[in-house]
Design an enzyme around this catalytic site. Structure first.
Site, PDB file in Angstrom:
ATOM      1  N   ARG A  56       0.831  -1.204   0.000  1.00  0.00           N
ATOM      2  CA  ARG A  56       0.000   0.000   0.000  1.00  0.00           C
ATOM      3  C   ARG A  56       0.869   1.259   0.000  1.00  0.00           C
ATOM      4  O   ARG A  56       0.519   2.269  -0.617  1.00  0.00           O
ATOM      5  CB  ARG A  56      -0.927  -0.007   1.214  1.00  0.00           C
ATOM      6  CG  ARG A  56      -1.878  -1.195   1.230  1.00  0.00           C
ATOM      7  CD  ARG A  56      -2.987  -1.023   2.238  1.00  0.00           C
ATOM      8  NE  ARG A  56      -3.934  -0.010   1.799  1.00  0.00           N
ATOM      9  CZ  ARG A  56      -4.602   0.800   2.610  1.00  0.00           C
ATOM     10  NH1 ARG A  56      -4.410   0.731   3.914  1.00  0.00           N
ATOM     11  NH2 ARG A  56      -5.459   1.673   2.134  1.00  0.00           N
ATOM     12  N   GLN A  86     -10.082   9.830   7.604  1.00  0.00           N
ATOM     13  CA  GLN A  86      -9.961   8.418   7.948  1.00  0.00           C
ATOM     14  C   GLN A  86      -8.925   7.738   7.058  1.00  0.00           C
ATOM     15  O   GLN A  86      -8.563   6.589   7.302  1.00  0.00           O
ATOM     16  CB  GLN A  86     -11.311   7.717   7.772  1.00  0.00           C
ATOM     17  CG  GLN A  86     -12.404   8.249   8.686  1.00  0.00           C
ATOM     18  CD  GLN A  86     -13.768   7.738   8.260  1.00  0.00           C
ATOM     19  OE1 GLN A  86     -14.534   8.435   7.617  1.00  0.00           O
ATOM     20  NE2 GLN A  86     -14.076   6.503   8.607  1.00  0.00           N
ATOM     21  N   HIS A 104      -6.833   7.674  11.630  1.00  0.00           N
ATOM     22  CA  HIS A 104      -6.481   6.247  11.648  1.00  0.00           C
ATOM     23  C   HIS A 104      -5.012   5.989  11.339  1.00  0.00           C
ATOM     24  O   HIS A 104      -4.638   4.860  11.022  1.00  0.00           O
ATOM     25  CB  HIS A 104      -7.365   5.475  10.667  1.00  0.00           C
ATOM     26  CG  HIS A 104      -8.812   5.479  11.054  1.00  0.00           C
ATOM     27  ND1 HIS A 104      -9.837   5.288  10.149  1.00  0.00           N
ATOM     28  CD2 HIS A 104      -9.416   5.662  12.255  1.00  0.00           C
ATOM     29  CE1 HIS A 104     -10.997   5.356  10.784  1.00  0.00           C
ATOM     30  NE2 HIS A 104     -10.763   5.588  12.058  1.00  0.00           N
ATOM     31  N   GLY A 169     -16.969  11.244   1.010  1.00  0.00           N
ATOM     32  CA  GLY A 169     -16.324   9.984   0.657  1.00  0.00           C
ATOM     33  C   GLY A 169     -16.282   8.945   1.752  1.00  0.00           C
ATOM     34  O   GLY A 169     -15.405   8.085   1.748  1.00  0.00           O
TER      35      GLY A 169
END
EC number: 2.3.1.286
Length: 229
Positions: A56, A86, A104, A169
């Site tokens: 990622r 987030q 997060h 979103g």
């Protein structure tokens, strides 16, 4: 300047090519979420977790901010803007936004396994044997399932001060982030932007815009700029 708070989720980054948080089958890019995003998964197979986040992290260098990210950055000319995201990517930063709270965590930082305050910026792959100054293994600086959200109180404080709140979103299904908007002042104006916004059961003071992040921000920008004056 009026206070504008943005609560952003995976949908805004999806339009830059980053896959959304979870698919309908409960998998995250083909992985069981609990295997790669929980203390249990880390204890069971840390290499698998590192491989997942390394992939990622590498992906970040292949994607770019989209027009929605850039529009939110542009609003700093007209509002005191704080973004509560987030998302663990850096697309808001690269778009030019200056005040971003990563609820997060972040892909581009890692932390000590023992001390969550021992954090390092990290752009390369993270491997077993990479140690913090306290000699403990470094792990992704991500808030995993089952872990407390350390910046939650700060996020709530920002929402309470908002004259205007834009939720963009996010499916409003991941808690505690999903309940942040409930802390807004009763007179605050709230927009909820998501392709499935109309399906959400929200209070009447929340204006739902059933569009993608990019299209909705293009349509909304003139009104937001006018409201700032």
């Amino acid at each position: 300047m009026k206070n504008l708070v943005i609560l952003s989720g995976a949908g805004i980054s999806a339009e830059s090519g980053i896959k959304t948080f979870r698919d309908a089958d409960g998998l995250w890019e083909g992985h069981d979420i609990m295997e790669v995003a929980s203390p249990y998964g880390w204890k069971k197979n840390p290499q698998k977790v590192l491989d997942f986040y390394n992939q990622r992290r590498r992906q970040l260098f292949e994607v770019y901010p989209n027009k929605a990210h850039k529009a939110l950055a542009e609003l700093e000319k007209h509002y005191q803007v704080n973004i509560i995201t987030q998302n663990v990517d850096d697309l808001h930063e690269r778009a030019g936004s200056s005040r971003i709270l990563h609820l997060h965590g972040e892909l581009l930082s890692v932390r000590s396994e023992k001390d969550p305050n021992l954090v390092y910026r990290w752009e390369k792959d993270l491997n077993l044997g990479d140690l913090a100054k306290d000699k403990s293994q470094l792990r992704p600086d991500i808030v995993w399932f089952g872990e407390a959200v350390p910046l939650l109180k700060e996020a709530i404080s920002l929402v309470k001060q908002a004259h205007l709140l834009i939720i963009i979103g996010t499916s409003l299904q991941v808690y505690p982030a999903a309940s942040l908007y409930t802390h807004a002042h009763k007179d605050a104006l709230i927009y909820y932007i998501d392709p499935k916004a109309k399906n959400a059961h929200l209070p009447q003071n929340v204006q739902c815009i059933n569009e993608s992040a990019v299209h909705a921000m293009q349509d909304l920008m003139p009104k937001l700029i006018e409201m700032a004056s």
